[in-house]
Write a protein that holds these residues in place. Structure first.
Motif, PDB file in Angstrom:
ATOM      1  N   LEU A 119       0.813  -1.218   0.000  1.00 24.02           N
ATOM      2  CA  LEU A 119       0.000   0.000   0.000  1.00 24.02           C
ATOM      3  C   LEU A 119       0.851   1.274   0.000  1.00 24.02           C
ATOM      4  CD1 LEU A 119      -2.729  -1.111   2.567  1.00 24.02           C
ATOM      5  CD2 LEU A 119      -2.980  -0.910   0.088  1.00 24.02           C
ATOM      6  N   HIS A 120       2.161   1.133  -0.094  1.00 25.98           N
ATOM      7  CA  HIS A 120       3.109   2.250  -0.105  1.00 25.98           C
ATOM      8  C   HIS A 120       3.086   3.040   1.200  1.00 25.98           C
ATOM      9  CE1 HIS A 120       3.824   1.418  -4.310  1.00 25.98           C
ATOM     10  NE2 HIS A 120       2.511   1.438  -4.500  1.00 25.98           N
ATOM     11  N   ALA A 121       2.649   2.382   2.275  1.00 29.34           N
ATOM     12  CA  ALA A 121       2.715   3.007   3.594  1.00 29.34           C
ATOM     13  C   ALA A 121       4.166   2.911   4.069  1.00 29.34           C
ATOM     14  CB  ALA A 121       1.779   2.293   4.562  1.00 29.34           C
ATOM     15  N   ASN A 122       4.435   3.490   5.225  1.00 31.89           N
ATOM     16  CA  ASN A 122       5.781   3.491   5.768  1.00 31.89           C
ATOM     17  C   ASN A 122       5.778   2.770   7.122  1.00 31.89           C
ATOM     18  OD1 ASN A 122       8.426   4.097   6.405  1.00 31.89           O
ATOM     19  ND2 ASN A 122       7.969   6.174   7.066  1.00 31.89           N
ATOM     20  N   PRO A 123       5.784   1.416   7.114  1.00 30.77           N
ATOM     21  CA  PRO A 123       5.788   0.713   8.397  1.00 30.77           C
ATOM     22  C   PRO A 123       7.107   0.940   9.132  1.00 30.77           C
ATOM     23  CG  PRO A 123       5.732  -0.858   6.556  1.00 30.77           C
ATOM     24  CD  PRO A 123       5.757   0.515   5.975  1.00 30.77           C
ATOM     25  N   VAL A 124       7.019   1.253  10.415  1.00 32.05           N
ATOM     26  CA  VAL A 124       8.238   1.475  11.193  1.00 32.05           C
ATOM     27  C   VAL A 124       8.953   0.142  11.384  1.00 32.05           C
ATOM     28  CG1 VAL A 124       7.326   3.550  12.293  1.00 32.05           C
ATOM     29  CG2 VAL A 124       7.074   1.338  13.437  1.00 32.05           C
ATOM     30  N   PRO A 125      10.271   0.172  11.616  1.00 37.21           N
ATOM     31  CA  PRO A 125      11.039  -1.080  11.680  1.00 37.21           C
ATOM     32  C   PRO A 125      10.581  -2.062  12.759  1.00 37.21           C
ATOM     33  CG  PRO A 125      12.520   0.781  11.424  1.00 37.21           C
ATOM     34  CD  PRO A 125      11.140   1.345  11.642  1.00 37.21           C
ATOM     35  N   THR A 126      10.197  -1.562  13.913  1.00 39.20           N
ATOM     36  CA  THR A 126       9.815  -2.466  15.002  1.00 39.20           C
ATOM     37  C   THR A 126       8.313  -2.684  15.016  1.00 39.20           C
ATOM     38  OG1 THR A 126      11.685  -1.733  16.339  1.00 39.20           O
ATOM     39  CG2 THR A 126       9.898  -2.840  17.498  1.00 39.20           C
ATOM     40  N   GLY A 127       7.917  -3.917  14.759  1.00 37.58           N
ATOM     41  CA  GLY A 127       6.536  -4.326  14.959  1.00 37.58           C
ATOM     42  C   GLY A 127       6.446  -4.996  16.317  1.00 37.58           C
ATOM     43  N   VAL A 128       5.307  -4.921  16.947  1.00 41.47           N
ATOM     44  CA  VAL A 128       5.170  -5.479  18.297  1.00 41.47           C
ATOM     45  C   VAL A 128       4.217  -6.672  18.268  1.00 41.47           C
ATOM     46  CG1 VAL A 128       4.509  -5.032  20.678  1.00 41.47           C
ATOM     47  CG2 VAL A 128       5.601  -3.227  19.331  1.00 41.47           C
ATOM     48  N   PHE A 129       4.763  -7.827  18.625  1.00 41.02           N
ATOM     49  CA  PHE A 129       3.958  -9.042  18.744  1.00 41.02           C
ATOM     50  C   PHE A 129       3.798  -9.340  20.222  1.00 41.02           C
ATOM     51  CE2 PHE A 129       3.375 -13.536  19.360  1.00 41.02           C
ATOM     52  CZ  PHE A 129       2.353 -13.806  18.467  1.00 41.02           C
ATOM     53  N   ALA A 130       2.588  -9.685  20.634  1.00 44.46           N
ATOM     54  CA  ALA A 130       2.327 -10.060  22.020  1.00 44.46           C
ATOM     55  C   ALA A 130       1.645 -11.419  22.051  1.00 44.46           C
ATOM     56  CB  ALA A 130       1.451  -9.014  22.703  1.00 44.46           C
ATOM     57  N   ALA A 131       2.288 -12.369  22.694  1.00 43.54           N
ATOM     58  CA  ALA A 131       1.690 -13.674  22.933  1.00 43.54           C
ATOM     59  C   ALA A 131       0.936 -13.612  24.254  1.00 43.54           C
ATOM     60  CB  ALA A 131       2.777 -14.747  22.981  1.00 43.54           C
ATOM     61  N   SER A 132       0.103 -14.586  24.494  1.00 42.11           N
ATOM     62  CA  SER A 132      -0.651 -14.620  25.753  1.00 42.11           C
ATOM     63  C   SER A 132       0.280 -14.553  26.958  1.00 42.11           C
ATOM     64  CB  SER A 132      -1.497 -15.893  25.834  1.00 42.11           C
ATOM     65  OG  SER A 132      -2.458 -15.887  24.817  1.00 42.11           O
ATOM     66  N   SER A 133       1.435 -15.191  26.854  1.00 43.81           N
ATOM     67  CA  SER A 133       2.377 -15.207  27.977  1.00 43.81           C
ATOM     68  C   SER A 133       2.968 -13.831  28.273  1.00 43.81           C
ATOM     69  CB  SER A 133       3.503 -16.204  27.707  1.00 43.81           C
ATOM     70  OG  SER A 133       4.213 -15.836  26.532  1.00 43.81           O
ATOM     71  N   ASP A 134       2.944 -12.912  27.311  1.00 39.87           N
ATOM     72  CA  ASP A 134       3.464 -11.556  27.543  1.00 39.87           C
ATOM     73  C   ASP A 134       2.620 -10.782  28.539  1.00 39.87           C
ATOM     74  OD1 ASP A 134       5.816 -11.337  25.920  1.00 39.87           O
ATOM     75  OD2 ASP A 134       4.518 -11.370  24.160  1.00 39.87           O
ATOM     76  N   TRP A 135       1.421 -11.226  28.791  1.00 38.01           N
ATOM     77  CA  TRP A 135       0.522 -10.519  29.699  1.00 38.01           C
ATOM     78  C   TRP A 135       0.496 -11.132  31.090  1.00 38.01           C
ATOM     79  CZ3 TRP A 135      -0.791  -6.111  27.540  1.00 38.01           C
ATOM     80  CH2 TRP A 135      -0.864  -6.035  26.151  1.00 38.01           C
ATOM     81  N   GLY A 136       1.196 -12.230  31.280  1.00 42.22           N
ATOM     82  CA  GLY A 136       1.133 -12.921  32.566  1.00 42.22           C
ATOM     83  C   GLY A 136       2.450 -12.907  33.315  1.00 42.22           C
ATOM     84  N   ALA A 137       2.533 -13.779  34.306  1.00 40.27           N
ATOM     85  CA  ALA A 137       3.711 -13.855  35.165  1.00 40.27           C
ATOM     86  C   ALA A 137       4.912 -14.462  34.447  1.00 40.27           C
ATOM     87  CB  ALA A 137       3.386 -14.680  36.413  1.00 40.27           C
ATOM     88  N   ASN A 138       4.693 -15.204  33.366  1.00 44.00           N
ATOM     89  CA  ASN A 138       5.794 -15.843  32.641  1.00 44.00           C
ATOM     90  C   ASN A 138       6.207 -15.038  31.422  1.00 44.00           C
ATOM     91  OD1 ASN A 138       5.739 -18.016  34.427  1.00 44.00           O
ATOM     92  ND2 ASN A 138       4.144 -19.044  33.233  1.00 44.00           N
ATOM     93  N   ALA A 139       6.170 -13.726  31.520  1.00 41.77           N
ATOM     94  CA  ALA A 139       6.482 -12.859  30.385  1.00 41.77           C
ATOM     95  C   ALA A 139       7.952 -12.967  29.993  1.00 41.77           C
ATOM     96  CB  ALA A 139       6.135 -11.416  30.723  1.00 41.77           C
ATOM     97  N   ASP A 140       8.229 -12.626  28.768  1.00 43.11           N
ATOM     98  CA  ASP A 140       9.592 -12.630  28.231  1.00 43.11           C
ATOM     99  C   ASP A 140      10.451 -11.652  29.024  1.00 43.11           C
ATOM    100  OD1 ASP A 140      11.900 -12.471  26.724  1.00 43.11           O
ATOM    101  OD2 ASP A 140      10.870 -12.238  24.806  1.00 43.11           O
ATOM    102  N   GLU A 141      11.533 -12.148  29.605  1.00 44.75           N
ATOM    103  CA  GLU A 141      12.413 -11.282  30.383  1.00 44.75           C
ATOM    104  C   GLU A 141      13.553 -10.735  29.538  1.00 44.75           C
ATOM    105  OE1 GLU A 141      13.592 -13.269  33.971  1.00 44.75           O
ATOM    106  OE2 GLU A 141      11.516 -13.752  34.493  1.00 44.75           O
ATOM    107  N   VAL A 142      13.835 -11.352  28.403  1.00 44.80           N
ATOM    108  CA  VAL A 142      14.917 -10.881  27.533  1.00 44.80           C
ATOM    109  C   VAL A 142      14.479  -9.637  26.775  1.00 44.80           C
ATOM    110  CG1 VAL A 142      16.387 -11.478  25.581  1.00 44.80           C
ATOM    111  CG2 VAL A 142      15.854 -13.203  27.309  1.00 44.80           C
ATOM    112  N   ALA A 143      13.291  -9.667  26.195  1.00 43.91           N
ATOM    113  CA  ALA A 143      12.727  -8.519  25.469  1.00 43.91           C
ATOM    114  C   ALA A 143      11.305  -8.313  25.973  1.00 43.91           C
ATOM    115  CB  ALA A 143      12.752  -8.767  23.970  1.00 43.91           C
ATOM    116  N   PRO A 144      11.161  -7.689  27.152  1.00 45.92           N
ATOM    117  CA  PRO A 144       9.815  -7.514  27.719  1.00 45.92           C
ATOM    118  C   PRO A 144       8.906  -6.707  26.805  1.00 45.92           C
ATOM    119  CG  PRO A 144      11.533  -6.843  29.282  1.00 45.92           C
ATOM    120  CD  PRO A 144      12.203  -7.111  27.976  1.00 45.92           C
ATOM    121  N   LEU A 145       7.611  -7.004  26.885  1.00 47.86           N
ATOM    122  CA  LEU A 145       6.628  -6.328  26.050  1.00 47.86           C
ATOM    123  C   LEU A 145       6.726  -4.809  26.197  1.00 47.86           C
ATOM    124  CD1 LEU A 145       4.231  -6.437  24.108  1.00 47.86           C
ATOM    125  CD2 LEU A 145       2.730  -6.712  26.103  1.00 47.86           C
TER     126      LEU A 145
END
Length: 194
Positions: A119-145
Motif C-alpha cells: 500500500l506504499h505506507a511506511n511501516p516502522v522497523p519495530t513491529g510489536v507481537f504479544a503472545a498470551s504469555s506476555d501478559w502474565g507472570a511468565n512474560a519474556d524477560e529478555v525482550a519484555p513487552l
C-alpha cells in the motif's frame, strides 16, 4: 489491550517532542456488517465511510490484528481491501499483532509488513507481537513487552515528526490537480505565448 498500549506510548512520545496529538480507536468488529456490505456493493455505508476517512487522513496509523492460521485476520484484510490502494501512501504505520503463542511472531514480517508495503505506507522497523504469555507472570524477560512497545512508539513518533502533516485537499479543486498558477487553458494547451 495491545492497541491501547501502543497508542498510549506513541502519544507520550509525540508529546515529549512537543507534538500535540490525539488518537481515534476503531474496533473492526464494530464495522463487520458495513465491511461486508461494502465488499458486496462497492459502496461504504456512512459509518464505515467516516471511519475510512479518519484513517486515511491520519498522520499515522497503529494497526493491530490477531493472528489466525499464521496470518492476519480476515476482518483485518477485508478492511484493507476496501481502502483505496493509494490512500496510505507515505503514512507511518506501527504494526502490532497478538496470538496465543510466540510461534506466530513472524507473521508481522512475512504477512502484515508486506501488506502495508504494498500500500506504499511506511511501516516502522519495530513491529510489536504479544503472545498470551506476555501478559502474565511468565512474560519474556529478555525482550519484555513494555520495552518493545516503547521502542516501536519512539520509531513511530520519529516517523510522524519527520513527515509533513496531512492536508485535507478538495479533490475537485483545480489547484489540487493542475498546480498553482495553472489553468484549464494551460492544461488543454489553449493559451499560447505563456
Amino acid at each position: 489491550m495491545l492497541g491501547d498500549r501502543l497508542a498510549h506510548a506513541a502519544l507520550a512520545e509525540l508529546r515529549a517532542r512537543g507534538i500535540d496529538a490525539t488518537s481515534d480507536v476503531f474496533e473492526l468488529r464494530d464495522y463487520a456488517h458495513e465491511l461486508t456490505d461494502n465488499l458486496l456493493t462497492g459502496f461504504a455505508p456512512p459509518a464505515l465511510e467516516q471511519m475510512i476517512n479518519t484513517v486515511v487522513s491520519a498522520d499515522g496509523v497503529i494497526a493491530v490484528t490477531p493472528i489466525f492460521s499464521t496470518s492476519y485476520s480476515g476482518l483485518f484484510k477485508s478492511f484493507i481491501d476496501v481502502l483505496d490502494p493509494q490512500a496510505l501512501t507515505g503514512t507511518p504505520v506501527l504494526i502490532g499483532a497478538n496470538a496465543g503463542t510466540a510461534r506466530h511472531s513472524l507473521a508481522i514480517d512475512y504477512a502484515i509488513r508486506p501488506l502495508f508495503t504494498y500500500l506504499h505506507a511506511n511501516p516502522v522497523p519495530t513491529g510489536v507481537f504479544a503472545a498470551s504469555s506476555d501478559w502474565g507472570a511468565n512474560a519474556d524477560e529478555v525482550a519484555p513487552l513494555g520495552a518493545r512497545v516503547d521502542r516501536a512508539a519512539r520509531e513511530f513518533a520519529d516517523a510522524i515528526a519527520a513527515r509533513e502533516p496531512v492536508q485535507d485537499a478538495d479533490p475537485y479543486d483545480p489547484s489540487s490537480y493542475l498546480g498553482a498558477g495553472t489553468s484549464f487553458g494551460h492544461l488543454l494547451g489553449g493559451l499560447s505565448g505563456e
